[in-house]
Scaffold this motif. Structure first.
Motif, PDB file in Angstrom:
ATOM      1  N   MET A 119       0.849  -1.199   0.000  1.00 49.28           N
ATOM      2  CA  MET A 119       0.000   0.000   0.000  1.00 49.28           C
ATOM      3  C   MET A 119       0.886   1.251   0.000  1.00 49.28           C
ATOM      4  O   MET A 119       1.866   1.318   0.685  1.00 49.28           O
ATOM      5  CB  MET A 119      -0.881  -0.025   1.255  1.00 49.28           C
ATOM      6  N   GLU A 120       0.497   2.208  -0.850  1.00 45.81           N
ATOM      7  CA  GLU A 120       1.239   3.468  -0.854  1.00 45.81           C
ATOM      8  C   GLU A 120       0.317   4.568  -0.389  1.00 45.81           C
ATOM      9  O   GLU A 120      -0.875   4.541  -0.687  1.00 45.81           O
ATOM     10  CB  GLU A 120       1.672   3.808  -2.273  1.00 45.81           C
ATOM     11  N   ALA A 121       0.873   5.532   0.331  1.00 48.94           N
ATOM     12  CA  ALA A 121       0.038   6.610   0.858  1.00 48.94           C
ATOM     13  C   ALA A 121       0.671   7.961   0.564  1.00 48.94           C
ATOM     14  O   ALA A 121       1.884   8.094   0.592  1.00 48.94           O
ATOM     15  CB  ALA A 121      -0.130   6.431   2.358  1.00 48.94           C
ATOM     16  N   LEU A 122      -0.170   8.933   0.230  1.00 51.83           N
ATOM     17  CA  LEU A 122       0.328  10.307   0.195  1.00 51.83           C
ATOM     18  C   LEU A 122      -0.762  11.243   0.675  1.00 51.83           C
ATOM     19  O   LEU A 122      -1.936  10.869   0.734  1.00 51.83           O
ATOM     20  CB  LEU A 122       0.880  10.701  -1.178  1.00 51.83           C
ATOM     21  N   THR A 123      -0.353  12.437   1.094  1.00 51.59           N
ATOM     22  CA  THR A 123      -1.324  13.391   1.638  1.00 51.59           C
ATOM     23  C   THR A 123      -1.489  14.534   0.654  1.00 51.59           C
ATOM     24  O   THR A 123      -0.509  15.002   0.084  1.00 51.59           O
ATOM     25  CB  THR A 123      -0.807  13.924   2.991  1.00 51.59           C
ATOM     26  N   VAL A 124      -2.747  14.939   0.448  1.00 52.80           N
ATOM     27  CA  VAL A 124      -3.020  16.039  -0.474  1.00 52.80           C
ATOM     28  C   VAL A 124      -3.641  17.195   0.316  1.00 52.80           C
ATOM     29  O   VAL A 124      -4.547  16.980   1.127  1.00 52.80           O
ATOM     30  CB  VAL A 124      -3.996  15.609  -1.591  1.00 52.80           C
ATOM     31  N   ALA A 125      -3.132  18.379   0.055  1.00 51.97           N
ATOM     32  CA  ALA A 125      -3.654  19.607   0.668  1.00 51.97           C
ATOM     33  C   ALA A 125      -3.666  19.511   2.204  1.00 51.97           C
ATOM     34  O   ALA A 125      -4.482  20.151   2.857  1.00 51.97           O
ATOM     35  CB  ALA A 125      -5.054  19.930   0.130  1.00 51.97           C
ATOM     36  N   GLY A 126      -2.772  18.702   2.737  1.00 53.69           N
ATOM     37  CA  GLY A 126      -2.663  18.568   4.197  1.00 53.69           C
ATOM     38  C   GLY A 126      -3.865  17.903   4.842  1.00 53.69           C
ATOM     39  O   GLY A 126      -3.931  17.783   6.058  1.00 53.69           O
ATOM     40  N   ARG A 127      -4.824  17.421   4.061  1.00 52.27           N
ATOM     41  CA  ARG A 127      -6.082  16.926   4.624  1.00 52.27           C
ATOM     42  C   ARG A 127      -6.531  15.574   4.119  1.00 52.27           C
ATOM     43  O   ARG A 127      -7.310  14.898   4.753  1.00 52.27           O
ATOM     44  CB  ARG A 127      -7.213  17.907   4.262  1.00 52.27           C
ATOM     45  N   THR A 128      -6.098  15.216   2.913  1.00 54.46           N
ATOM     46  CA  THR A 128      -6.605  13.974   2.321  1.00 54.46           C
ATOM     47  C   THR A 128      -5.505  12.926   2.286  1.00 54.46           C
ATOM     48  O   THR A 128      -4.418  13.179   1.759  1.00 54.46           O
ATOM     49  CB  THR A 128      -7.088  14.218   0.876  1.00 54.46           C
ATOM     50  N   GLU A 129      -5.827  11.764   2.852  1.00 51.97           N
ATOM     51  CA  GLU A 129      -4.898  10.643   2.783  1.00 51.97           C
ATOM     52  C   GLU A 129      -5.300   9.828   1.547  1.00 51.97           C
ATOM     53  O   GLU A 129      -6.410   9.314   1.486  1.00 51.97           O
ATOM     54  CB  GLU A 129      -5.135   9.841   4.063  1.00 51.97           C
ATOM     55  N   VAL A 130      -4.424   9.760   0.549  1.00 52.87           N
ATOM     56  CA  VAL A 130      -4.726   8.942  -0.630  1.00 52.87           C
ATOM     57  C   VAL A 130      -3.978   7.624  -0.480  1.00 52.87           C
ATOM     58  O   VAL A 130      -2.752   7.612  -0.331  1.00 52.87           O
ATOM     59  CB  VAL A 130      -4.279   9.643  -1.936  1.00 52.87           C
ATOM     60  N   LEU A 131      -4.723   6.519  -0.484  1.00 48.21           N
ATOM     61  CA  LEU A 131      -4.115   5.199  -0.342  1.00 48.21           C
ATOM     62  C   LEU A 131      -4.269   4.444  -1.657  1.00 48.21           C
ATOM     63  O   LEU A 131      -5.382   4.331  -2.181  1.00 48.21           O
ATOM     64  CB  LEU A 131      -4.804   4.408   0.780  1.00 48.21           C
TER      65      LEU A 131
END
Ligand SMILES: NC(=O)c1ccc[n+]([C@@H]2O[C@H](COP(=O)([O-])OP(=O)(O)OC[C@H]3O[C@@H](n4cnc5c(N)ncnc54)[C@H](O)[C@@H]3O)[C@@H](O)[C@H]2O)c1
Ligand SMILES: [Zn+2]
Length: 341
Positions: free
Chosen positions: A1-13
């Motif tokens: 699983m890879e994760a990144l954060t968008v706009a400091g609010r959304t965790e995209v998995l």
């Protein structure tokens, strides 16, 4: 699983299969409304089962297909269901479907009780790499997306196994937006698409396009600057979509060829042939007949990026170097004749 954060609010998995904990930790959540569409019901029912197994009270709400879901009437009928269901401030809306579901689910979540949590499970490639990320929500009136608010999901769950099972036509449509991501922000992605077309590794394609969108949204959340670059291929593309029976992805493919040729003329962009061959490799159209030329010009007059000095388009100086430039009728002609208009 890879994760990144968008706009400091959304965790995209980005995952191979949906995790058992679908929602971010929140002890006071009791109810979840799962919004979905015909093509994604199979995923939505699985999501609902998983949530129920964790003790949540779940209501599945089926929306009409495609952009029929994005209307104030549909939003109103969802609000009525939420009222009966008793969805409260600490509860959540989950959008399971393509961009039309996530746009409507985001809009409903943003406005219900002045804002409740929303989580998205995109089930189309376009939804995964573009629509579910970045917080733009909306419904259509006389024009597309005329009413909406910015409302970021807390989590976006991209399940690659769902995307790998998409019918070829939906995969192709998403590829038009993936190509856009490569052209405006990732040369390696462009090269990958040019060499492999639809056979490019899906994980790589999703990871790289999501990263481009995330970077642009981080830099310019409210579209006062660089976020406009995400409209590459969409100026002429939207006019074609409006005036023809073609889908969004097919229209954007044509708009991309046209914008690449205009970029070649005005900015010396050297990859217009490569862009065209990538689009052909996907099986998307690079030429269109039978459309009234003047009608396209008329529609371009309504483009949102137009200012007092005329039409503005996103063009490319090079791969990864987009610029917003004024174009005149003769410039647009170069693009239109390149696609047979
Ligand atoms: N908010 C944004 O930033 C943003 C960005 C781009 C596009 N959008 C919006 O997204 C919408 C288009 O999204 P879309 O292309 O995902 O289309 P869509 O949501 O209309 O779905 C397209 C079709 O795919 C079917 N479908 C969905 N998942 C499926 C699956 N797993 N298997 C088989 N069929 C499936 C649907 O039932 C539908 O018929 C437009 O309304 C557009 O305005 C929003
Ligand atoms: Zn698009």
């Amino acid at each position: 699983m890879e994760a990144l954060t968008v706009a400091g609010r959304t965790e995209v998995l980005i995952t191979d299969t949906l995790p058992s904990r679908l929602l971010p930790e929140r002890p006071d959540r009791r109810r979840v409304a799962v919004l979905t569409q015909p093509g994604a019901t199979h995923v939505a029912l699985g999501v609902a089962d998983t949530l129920r197994s964790q003790g949540l009270n779940v209501e599945v709400i089926g929306l009409p297909d495609r952009d029929e879901a994005k209307s104030l009437d549909v939003a109103e009928s969802v609000y009525e269901t939420l009222a009966k269901f008793g969805l409260g401030r600490h509860d959540a809306v989950v959008g399971v479907g393509g961009g039309s579901v996530t746009d409507l689910a985001g809009y409903v979540a943003a406005t219900w009780l002045r804002g409740v949590e929303v989580v998205h499970v995109p089930t189309t490639l376009l939804g995964a790499v573009d629509a579910s990320i970045g917080g733009k929500t909306g419904v259509n009136l006389a024009g597309k997306n005329l009413v909406g608010v910015f409302w970021h999901p807390t989590r976006v769950l991209v399940d690659l196994s769902i995307l790998a099972a998409l019918p070829p036509s939906l995969l192709r449509e998403g590829m038009a937006e993936v190509l856009k991501a490569g052209l405006i922000g990732d040369r390696d992605l462009f090269e990958l698409l040019r060499s492999r077309g639809n056979d490019a590794d899906l994980r790589e394609v999703v990871r790289r396009s999501v990263a481009v969108k995330a970077r642009i949204v981080d830099e310019d959340e409210r579209e006062t600057g660089v976020r406009a670059h995400l409209n590459f291929g969409h100026t002429i593309g939207h006019a074609i979509e409006f005036a023809s029976p073609l889908s969004h992805g097919e229209s954007v493919a044509l708009g991309t060829v046209a914008a690449a040729r205009i970029s070649e003329k005005l900015l010396g962009f050297g990859h217009a042939d490569g862009v065209e061959s990538a689009i052909e490799k996907f099986g998307l159209p690079v030429e269109i007949g039978g459309l009234d030329h003047n009608r396209v010009h008329d529609l371009l007059r309504l483009d949102k990026k137009r200012d007092s000095q005329g039409l503005r388009m996103v063009l490319l100086k090079n791969i990864g170097e987009p610029l917003v430039e004024h174009v005149d009728r003769a410039d647009v002609e170069v693009g239109l004749s390149a696609i047979g208009l």
